[in-house]
Motif scaffolding. Structure first.
Motif, short mmCIF file in Angstrom:
data_model
loop_
_atom_site.label_atom_id
_atom_site.label_comp_id
_atom_site.label_asym_id
_atom_site.label_seq_id
_atom_site.Cartn_x
_atom_site.Cartn_y
_atom_site.Cartn_z
N LEU A 148 0.52 -11.18 -6.80
CA LEU A 148 1.73 -10.51 -7.29
C LEU A 148 1.39 -9.44 -8.32
N LYS A 149 0.48 -9.75 -9.23
CA LYS A 149 0.10 -8.80 -10.27
C LYS A 149 -0.71 -7.65 -9.73
N SER A 150 -1.32 -7.83 -8.57
CA SER A 150 -2.14 -6.76 -8.00
C SER A 150 -1.32 -5.78 -7.17
N SER A 151 -0.02 -6.03 -7.02
CA SER A 151 0.82 -5.15 -6.20
C SER A 151 0.86 -3.73 -6.76
N ASP A 152 0.72 -3.57 -8.07
CA ASP A 152 0.69 -2.23 -8.66
C ASP A 152 -0.66 -1.92 -9.31
N ASP A 153 -1.70 -2.64 -8.89
CA ASP A 153 -3.04 -2.45 -9.44
C ASP A 153 -4.04 -2.56 -8.29
N PRO A 154 -4.33 -1.44 -7.61
CA PRO A 154 -5.22 -1.47 -6.45
C PRO A 154 -6.62 -2.02 -6.75
N GLU A 155 -7.12 -1.77 -7.95
CA GLU A 155 -8.45 -2.27 -8.31
C GLU A 155 -8.44 -3.79 -8.39
N LEU A 156 -7.39 -4.36 -8.98
CA LEU A 156 -7.26 -5.81 -9.04
C LEU A 156 -7.13 -6.38 -7.64
N ALA A 157 -6.36 -5.72 -6.79
CA ALA A 157 -6.20 -6.16 -5.40
C ALA A 157 -7.56 -6.21 -4.70
N LEU A 158 -8.40 -5.24 -4.96
CA LEU A 158 -9.74 -5.20 -4.37
C LEU A 158 -10.58 -6.38 -4.86
N HIS A 159 -10.53 -6.67 -6.16
CA HIS A 159 -11.29 -7.80 -6.71
C HIS A 159 -10.79 -9.13 -6.12
N VAL A 160 -9.49 -9.28 -6.05
CA VAL A 160 -8.92 -10.52 -5.50
C VAL A 160 -9.29 -10.65 -4.03
N GLY A 161 -9.17 -9.55 -3.28
CA GLY A 161 -9.50 -9.57 -1.85
C GLY A 161 -10.96 -9.80 -1.56
N SER A 162 -11.82 -9.52 -2.53
CA SER A 162 -13.27 -9.69 -2.35
C SER A 162 -13.75 -11.11 -2.64
N ARG A 163 -12.89 -11.96 -3.17
CA ARG A 163 -13.31 -13.32 -3.50
C ARG A 163 -13.56 -14.13 -2.24
#
Length: 169
Positions: A148-163
């Motif tokens: 949810l918090k990564s919806s407006d933070d593409p870099e965070l989305a990348l980190h989460v998706g890389s786990r």
């Protein structure tokens, strides 16, 4: 002079830590509490850095540094010290600043309890540190919060998706 005195006292404690009686250990604790309360910030920072990786460091002084209001003092012990227990880290993560949270997020391993607190309380830099930390165990609820918090933070989305531990669902 303060750093030299405190370093010598700390080294004396570490050298004989296994042989001291409870009373002797309590005496060292009192000396540490007294000295830490009056030394200047830059000295506390340097000593915290010195003690952060020492498994035999005096627990009283390590805890005093971990709960120091200044994140530059607390950071080294929060991120590295094996002397601190889970309850110390949870207490710090629950009450301290973003700088303290960021330091905790840098630890080699993080329990689900800690990551839940870090994700709930943390701002962008803390969230990124947790998401990038391969040793962080993240609960399903916290994964959902990170997404949810990564919806407006593409870099965070990348980190989460890389786990590697993303739940299948």
């Amino acid at each position: 002079k303060q750093l030299k005195a405190l370093t010598r006292i700390t080294d004396l404690f570490v050298a004989g830590a296994g042989r001291y009686s409870t009373r002797q250990t309590e005496l060292f604790d009192e000396v540490f509490k007294t000295i830490v309360g009056v030394i200047e910030t830059k000295t506390r920072i340097r000593l915290a850095q010195h003690l952060a990786t020492d498994r035999r460091a005096p627990p009283t002084i390590v805890r005093a540094f971990a709960f120091d209001d200044n994140a530059d003092v607390a950071g080294p012990v929060l991120s590295q010290s094996a002397v601190l227990g889970e309850s110390d880290l949870v207490a710090s993560a629950s009450t301290r600043s973003q700088g303290h949270l960021y330091a905790i997020a840098q630890r080699q391993t993080l329990s689900e309890v800690l990551t839940d607190i870090l994700i709930r309380r943390g701002e962008r830099i803390v969230l990124h540190a947790v998401a990038k930390n391969a040793g962080a165990r993240i609960s399903d609820r916290s994964f959902r919060d990170l997404i949810l918090k990564s919806s407006d933070d593409p870099e965070l989305a990348l980190h989460v998706g890389s786990r590697r531990d993303i739940p299948r669902h």
